[in-house]
Design an enzyme around this catalytic site. Sequence first.
Site, PDB file in Angstrom:
ATOM      1  N   LYS A  89      -7.126   5.418  -6.868  1.00 17.56           N
ATOM      2  CA  LYS A  89      -6.912   4.201  -6.100  1.00 17.56           C
ATOM      3  C   LYS A  89      -7.946   4.088  -4.977  1.00 17.56           C
ATOM      4  O   LYS A  89      -8.608   3.054  -4.827  1.00 17.56           O
ATOM      5  CB  LYS A  89      -5.503   4.179  -5.507  1.00 17.56           C
ATOM      6  N   ASP A 131      -2.110  -0.217  -5.987  1.00 17.21           N
ATOM      7  CA  ASP A 131      -1.267   0.255  -4.888  1.00 17.21           C
ATOM      8  C   ASP A 131       0.172  -0.190  -5.147  1.00 17.21           C
ATOM      9  O   ASP A 131       0.500  -0.714  -6.215  1.00 17.21           O
ATOM     10  CB  ASP A 131      -1.796  -0.247  -3.548  1.00 17.21           C
TER      11      ASP A 131
END
Length: 278
Positions: free
Chosen positions: A146, A164
Amino acid sequence: MKNAPAKKAPAKRSGSGATPSGESHTALVRRARRINRELAEVYPYAHPELDFENPFQLVVATVLSAQTTDLRVNQTTPALFAKYPTPEDLAAADPAEVEEILRPCGFFRAKTRSVIGLSKALVEDFGGEVPGRLEDLVKLPGVGRKTAFVVLGNAFGRPGITVDTHFQRLVRRWKWTEETEPDKIEAAVGALFPKKDWTDLSHHVIWHGRRICHARKPACGACPIAPLCPSYGEGETDPEKARKLLKYEKGGFPGQRLNPPQSYLDAGGIPAPPLGAG
């Protein structure tokens, strides 16, 4: 676009061609891309909500953003980067002094270890420069896929999907995928869009999740993509009540960045206050 409930999706069909919404794969692709186009019109100024001036600042800020808000990170990093402007500086820092600066971000001891560790790795393994490859970024302490995609997409212009908590919630509400693991969500959603769209798509989805499609009480009655959402009705559908749920610039409140892009300010966005203000 008028807000209205989406048509109920047909029951999920069995077989390899089934999608989470029961649509054909072609219909799902069309709906997903239309949602992204609609969100691009709603958030034409969407951008990373972490303040940064270079790749080093972005990777550090992104690591610090775990389990806290971008606003809190943005209020904290000015002091950090003023004292330690380069990887060399932060690599040689006294951990106790860094901890004191990072205390407002929560989990400050672990985050101090991560940012000092990644700074040392940058100095020792990459000549003090943030690498521009996924396989190198994920080797840095505290950096996962991420964080790596945030850096690649926004510091190097290389497309990536940032999965996320907001992204995970929304793509499941929209029935783009039923996957729950970030890497599988990334693959499933990535298959619906051209690679060139991935970074902006991430911004659009995350912005919508923060401003309108909230986790506990989505503002369905104020949602510009309500007709395309199979989960319409999970939140407040009354337009007036829904508008009271809007956050950040959609509700007239400050955003996340102390120093946002000019395009955001031109569109009516309000900068966040510095640490200790108000």
